[in-house]
Design a protein around this motif. Structure first.
Motif, PDB file in Angstrom:
ATOM      1  N   THR A 188      -6.730  47.348  -7.818  1.00 42.68           N
ATOM      2  CA  THR A 188      -6.384  45.943  -7.590  1.00 42.68           C
ATOM      3  C   THR A 188      -7.307  45.236  -6.600  1.00 42.68           C
ATOM      4  O   THR A 188      -7.164  44.042  -6.378  1.00 42.68           O
ATOM      5  CB  THR A 188      -4.937  45.814  -7.070  1.00 42.68           C
ATOM      6  OG1 THR A 188      -4.808  46.531  -5.836  1.00 42.68           O
ATOM      7  CG2 THR A 188      -3.940  46.357  -8.086  1.00 42.68           C
ATOM      8  N   GLY A 224       8.247  35.114  -5.165  1.00 46.60           N
ATOM      9  CA  GLY A 224       9.165  35.164  -6.294  1.00 46.60           C
ATOM     10  C   GLY A 224       9.493  33.792  -6.851  1.00 46.60           C
ATOM     11  O   GLY A 224       9.074  32.750  -6.346  1.00 46.60           O
ATOM     12  N   ARG A 228      -5.821  41.662  -6.119  1.00 43.90           N
ATOM     13  CA  ARG A 228      -5.032  41.057  -7.189  1.00 43.90           C
ATOM     14  C   ARG A 228      -3.718  41.802  -7.426  1.00 43.90           C
ATOM     15  O   ARG A 228      -3.171  41.766  -8.525  1.00 43.90           O
ATOM     16  CB  ARG A 228      -5.854  40.987  -8.475  1.00 43.90           C
ATOM     17  CG  ARG A 228      -7.080  40.077  -8.348  1.00 43.90           C
ATOM     18  CD  ARG A 228      -7.821  39.918  -9.664  1.00 43.90           C
ATOM     19  NE  ARG A 228      -8.872  38.916  -9.550  1.00 43.90           N
ATOM     20  CZ  ARG A 228     -10.100  39.156  -9.115  1.00 43.90           C
ATOM     21  NH1 ARG A 228     -10.431  40.379  -8.759  1.00 43.90           N
ATOM     22  NH2 ARG A 228     -10.999  38.184  -9.022  1.00 43.90           N
ATOM     23  N   GLY A 229      -3.230  42.474  -6.395  1.00 45.17           N
ATOM     24  CA  GLY A 229      -1.949  43.144  -6.503  1.00 45.17           C
ATOM     25  C   GLY A 229      -0.802  42.181  -6.273  1.00 45.17           C
ATOM     26  O   GLY A 229      -0.929  40.959  -6.419  1.00 45.17           O
ATOM     27  N   ASP A 230       0.358  42.738  -5.890  1.00 47.81           N
ATOM     28  CA  ASP A 230       1.510  41.876  -5.614  1.00 47.81           C
ATOM     29  C   ASP A 230       1.217  40.937  -4.447  1.00 47.81           C
ATOM     30  O   ASP A 230       1.592  39.760  -4.476  1.00 47.81           O
ATOM     31  CB  ASP A 230       2.740  42.735  -5.307  1.00 47.81           C
ATOM     32  CG  ASP A 230       3.215  43.499  -6.531  1.00 47.81           C
ATOM     33  OD1 ASP A 230       2.919  43.047  -7.646  1.00 47.81           O
ATOM     34  OD2 ASP A 230       3.866  44.551  -6.367  1.00 47.81           O
ATOM     35  N   TRP A 231       0.568  41.469  -3.407  1.00 39.61           N
ATOM     36  CA  TRP A 231       0.126  40.642  -2.274  1.00 39.61           C
ATOM     37  C   TRP A 231      -1.338  40.279  -2.521  1.00 39.61           C
ATOM     38  O   TRP A 231      -2.248  41.009  -2.145  1.00 39.61           O
ATOM     39  CB  TRP A 231       0.284  41.394  -0.957  1.00 39.61           C
ATOM     40  CG  TRP A 231       1.718  41.549  -0.527  1.00 39.61           C
ATOM     41  CD1 TRP A 231       2.641  42.396  -1.031  1.00 39.61           C
ATOM     42  CD2 TRP A 231       2.368  40.795   0.497  1.00 39.61           C
ATOM     43  NE1 TRP A 231       3.842  42.242  -0.390  1.00 39.61           N
ATOM     44  CE2 TRP A 231       3.710  41.260   0.561  1.00 39.61           C
ATOM     45  CE3 TRP A 231       1.972  39.772   1.371  1.00 39.61           C
ATOM     46  CZ2 TRP A 231       4.641  40.742   1.449  1.00 39.61           C
ATOM     47  CZ3 TRP A 231       2.888  39.266   2.266  1.00 39.61           C
ATOM     48  CH2 TRP A 231       4.203  39.737   2.301  1.00 39.61           C
ATOM     49  N   GLN A 232      -1.566  39.164  -3.155  1.00 42.07           N
ATOM     50  CA  GLN A 232      -2.919  38.754  -3.477  1.00 42.07           C
ATOM     51  C   GLN A 232      -3.624  38.202  -2.241  1.00 42.07           C
ATOM     52  O   GLN A 232      -3.007  37.529  -1.411  1.00 42.07           O
ATOM     53  CB  GLN A 232      -2.904  37.692  -4.581  1.00 42.07           C
ATOM     54  CG  GLN A 232      -2.322  38.172  -5.890  1.00 42.07           C
ATOM     55  CD  GLN A 232      -2.410  37.116  -6.973  1.00 42.07           C
ATOM     56  OE1 GLN A 232      -3.174  36.159  -6.885  1.00 42.07           O
ATOM     57  NE2 GLN A 232      -1.624  37.288  -8.029  1.00 42.07           N
ATOM     58  N   THR A 237       4.318  29.510  -5.809  1.00 47.42           N
ATOM     59  CA  THR A 237       3.075  30.166  -5.398  1.00 47.42           C
ATOM     60  C   THR A 237       2.757  29.687  -3.990  1.00 47.42           C
ATOM     61  O   THR A 237       2.463  28.502  -3.780  1.00 47.42           O
ATOM     62  CB  THR A 237       1.914  29.826  -6.346  1.00 47.42           C
ATOM     63  OG1 THR A 237       2.232  30.259  -7.662  1.00 47.42           O
ATOM     64  CG2 THR A 237       0.632  30.500  -5.884  1.00 47.42           C
ATOM     65  N   ARG A 250      -1.599  35.286  -0.651  1.00 48.90           N
ATOM     66  CA  ARG A 250      -0.565  34.770  -1.548  1.00 48.90           C
ATOM     67  C   ARG A 250       0.556  35.817  -1.641  1.00 48.90           C
ATOM     68  O   ARG A 250       0.500  36.725  -2.476  1.00 48.90           O
ATOM     69  CB  ARG A 250      -1.133  34.481  -2.933  1.00 48.90           C
ATOM     70  CG  ARG A 250      -2.235  33.425  -2.938  1.00 48.90           C
ATOM     71  CD  ARG A 250      -2.690  33.106  -4.349  1.00 48.90           C
ATOM     72  NE  ARG A 250      -3.836  32.202  -4.340  1.00 48.90           N
ATOM     73  CZ  ARG A 250      -4.455  31.753  -5.441  1.00 48.90           C
ATOM     74  NH1 ARG A 250      -4.011  32.145  -6.638  1.00 48.90           N
ATOM     75  NH2 ARG A 250      -5.492  30.943  -5.352  1.00 48.90           N
ATOM     76  N   PRO A 251       1.546  35.724  -0.769  1.00 47.31           N
ATOM     77  CA  PRO A 251       2.630  36.712  -0.789  1.00 47.31           C
ATOM     78  C   PRO A 251       3.526  36.525  -2.011  1.00 47.31           C
ATOM     79  O   PRO A 251       3.643  35.408  -2.546  1.00 47.31           O
ATOM     80  CB  PRO A 251       3.387  36.426   0.505  1.00 47.31           C
ATOM     81  CG  PRO A 251       3.097  34.999   0.810  1.00 47.31           C
ATOM     82  CD  PRO A 251       1.704  34.741   0.305  1.00 47.31           C
ATOM     83  N   PRO A 252       4.170  37.605  -2.466  1.00 49.71           N
ATOM     84  CA  PRO A 252       5.041  37.515  -3.652  1.00 49.71           C
ATOM     85  C   PRO A 252       6.397  36.916  -3.294  1.00 49.71           C
ATOM     86  O   PRO A 252       7.386  37.637  -3.121  1.00 49.71           O
ATOM     87  CB  PRO A 252       5.161  38.975  -4.088  1.00 49.71           C
ATOM     88  CG  PRO A 252       5.015  39.762  -2.826  1.00 49.71           C
ATOM     89  CD  PRO A 252       4.047  38.991  -1.964  1.00 49.71           C
TER      90      PRO A 252
END
Length: 675
Positions: A246, A334, A283-287, A338, A330-332
């Protein structure tokens, strides 16, 4: 070792190490759970992009410019404008400021130009080194007109121009181009691109040289008049490698040099740079997107008297350093939100070193030094919310700006003090915001509106460096204040199919404390903060594809005016310098067969004035350009290009009747391989 040197060394080391990292990341087929794919770009565009006026240019259009120059590509976007009409072969490098929406007035860029997320503006002058940007190495260009500073960073006053490099797949293993024109000038470029495990590396180079044309009209030439000769080269090395499934590492090194002669023999200028950057993209959950960069630049310029045709000023050395970084998270969170959180920093320092000479004796008369340090620290937060057909976006930005160590010192030939200014250090916090909304009224129609603010620091050049375009002297001003933007816009995007797009935007922007060269006497100007420059207008663009035919058009009408008071009261209501009311561009392209393309570009720029006094007029100009490519064999193509085919007289400068001209009719022919 200094911090800039460490960063440059780190980027170079990373480029050397990328092949090994990329190879190590490749798993054996029986061990791989999934292929690791590197993109070589930043994070995906945030949902907020739909709320602003955005134009995109694809690679096929980028590599088909009639002149082969990056500015020739960008001028197809409604509202894009250079300070002067000259391109980067026949203008002084320090005049290569770019702006959008008629927010001009001087040669400093009011638009932020990014190459793979890294600002390209010169740390001292604020101009864009256009000749160092090779169009054939780009995959796409995204232009956001207006939009405020937001996550882009301070300096995005009139908008943001994002240049995205092509990857190895787009470039191919080997690509090269060699063209010559009817003045025996040449343009050569080449690139080597190789996939390295799960990553890739690209080595590229470009060299442009030629005798140039006479910018001085025939009836104004003297024995000392010279062609606008140019000789520029650039070499770039870029590598991308995955660090995990990622996270990817991107590294870039760019070196360039540009030499030009303008108007008279001996009136030579040069600009050069060595840039390096590192970028980590997750590019994972915490971008996240983390960038660090360093720029080492220099500039020199010789001023020749327009009456005695001898050297009167040698701006022999202007070293400057730009150092910066940006981190966006960019934290997830939910849901349909965004969230973007981030911090960015930029430091620019430099020093002017020049000598003045007597036009009568040729003896040294003064030695001058000037310079300082500007810094900007920004914090930003922005949230985008998608609720069905509605997208809402809003953000805040806080900037701490600092102007420090400013000075100007002049001594005579014997070392006696002639003039000295030691500027007071100053710092301040400023708050900016932006907000927008987009509504998908149907599958084909989107309505949008936005309001925003922005900020730009005066450059070291504006603060401390006087300059001469003989016989007019323009003084610096160490007390210049930051420019502030307030703007709003509304428009629509209509796309009933993937073969037709129509966009239109009405805007009103106001730049308070706008920095301009204010006329004091016939031969003396000074950089000053005007109360404001206001620009309102309408911009529109359309794209259509009908079988083998493609049409791409844009047009803008801008009603820009100066708000003047006090020392600038006499220019109240006048148009800003170099600002036309109308500008339009249309490209008609036909692909009669696979590997063939014929394209013609018609452009018009309206009348504009040399300065804020509206005394010297630059007449309108309409030009016709041409591009053709014909596949000869496999990847080998014949390329034909034409600039200003109708031979239009393009006046680029008019100072009391003394004029400069833009490019005349120019015909190119050559070969391309691998494009």
């Amino acid at each position: 070792m200094s911090i800039p040197a460490r960063l440059f060394l780190t980027a170079t080391t990373a480029l050397i190490a990328i092949p090994a990292v990329a190879q190590d990341s490749t798993q054996a087929p029986d061990e791989a759970e999934g292929e690791i794919v590197v993109i070589g770009e930043g994070l995906a565009q945030a949902p907020s992009v739909v709320a602003y006026a955005v134009s995109e240019i694809e690679r096929a259009e980028i590599v088909a410019a009639p002149s082969g120059r990056i500015e020739d590509v960008l001028v197809n976007v409604a509202g894009f404008q250079q300070f002067r009409r000259s391109d980067s072969r026949s203008s002084n490098p320090s005049a290569q400021g770019v702006t959008l929406r008629a927010l001009g007035g001087n040669a400093t860029s009011r638009a932020l130009v990014l190459l793979d997320g890294v600002p390209m503006a010169d740390p001292f002058f604020g101009y864009i080194p256009l000749s160092a940007i090779a169009p054939e190495q780009l995959a796409a260009i995204r232009v956001t007109r207006g939009g405020g500073s937001g996550p882009f960073g301070a300096g995005a006053l009139a908008g943001t121009i994002e240049l995205e490099s092509a990857d190895a797949a787009a470039l191919g293993p080997f690509a090269a181009s060699l063209l010559t024109n009817d003045r025996s000038e040449t343009e050569a470029s080449a690139s080597l691109a190789q996939e390295l495990g799960s990553g890739f590396g690209v080595l590229s180079a470009r060299w442009d040289r030629g005798q140039g044309f006479y910018t001085t009209p025939r009836d104004e030439r003297v024995p000392a008049s010279a062609r606008a000769a140019f000789d520029s080269w650039s070499v770039g090395l870029r590598g991308v490698a995955p660090l995990s499934d990622t996270v990817e590492l991107q590294a870039r090194v760019l070196a360039f040099r540009d030499q030009r002669t303008l108007r008279f023999d001996g009136a030579d200028s040069s600009s050069e740079g060595q840039d390096a950057s590192l970028r980590l993209v997750g590019r994972g959950d915490w971008q996240f997107d983390a960038v660090a960069y360093v720029q080492a630049r220099n500039f020199s310029n010789v001023v020749v008297s327009a009456t005695r045709f001898v050297r009167v000023l040698d701006q022999r050395n202007t070293p400057s350093t730009g150092l910066g970084s940006k981190f966006e998270l960019r934290p997830p969170v939910g849901g349909d939100h965004t969230l973007r959180l981030g911090i960015d920093y930029r430091r620019a320092e430099g020093e002017l070193q020049e000598e003045a000479y007597s036009a009568f004796t040729g003896n040294l008369s003064e030695r001058r030094r000037a310079g300082g340090t500007n810094t900007n620290l920004g914090l930003f937060v922005e949230d985008d919310w998608r609720a069905g057909a509605l997208t809402l976006t809003g953000g805040l930005r806080a900037d701490r700006t600092s102007i420090a160590d400013g000075f100007y010192r002049a001594v005579d030939a014997l070392g006696a003090l002639v003039d000295e200014t030691v500027a007071l250090d100053r710092a301040d916090w400023a708050l900016s915001w932006r907000a927008g909304a987009a509504f998908d009224a149907s599958d084909a129609l989107r309505l949008r509106a936005a309001a925003y603010t922005g900020l730009r620091l005066p450059t070291l050049n504006e603060l401390y460096r006087p300059f001469v375009v003989f016989p007019v002297v323009t003084e610096a001003n160490a007390e210049l204040r930051n420019e502030r933007l307030e703007g709003f816009e509304a428009g629509f995007d209509f796309s009933p199919s993937d073969r037709f797009e129509l966009s239109m935007t009405a805007f009103e922007n106001r730049v308070e404390n706008a920095i301009a060269n204010v006329t004091l006497t016939q031969i003396l100007r000074q950089r000053q903060n005007l109360p404001a420059i206001e620009a309102r207008g309408i911009e529109a663009s359309a794209k259509a594809v009908l079988g083998s035919v493609r049409l791409d058009s844009s047009i803008v009408y801008s009603d820009a005016s100066i708000e003047g008071r006090g020392a600038s009261a006499d220019v109240d209501g006048n148009r800003p310098p170099q600002t036309p009311r109308w500008a339009a561009s249309t490209t008609f392209a036909w692909t009669p067969a696979v590997g063939w393309e014929l394209a013609a570009t018609l452009r018009h720029v309206g009348a504009q004035y040399e300065d804020e006094q509206e005394t010297d007029r630059l007449p309108p100009a309409t030009t016709l350009g041409f591009f053709a490519r014909v596949t000869l064999r496999d990847k080998l193509q014949l390329v034909l290009r034409g600039e200003n085919l109708t031979g239009e007289r393009i006046v680029t400068r008019n100072s009391g009747g003394s004029t400069d001209l833009g490019a005349p009719r120019t015909l190119w022919a050559g070969l391309r391989y691998g494009f």
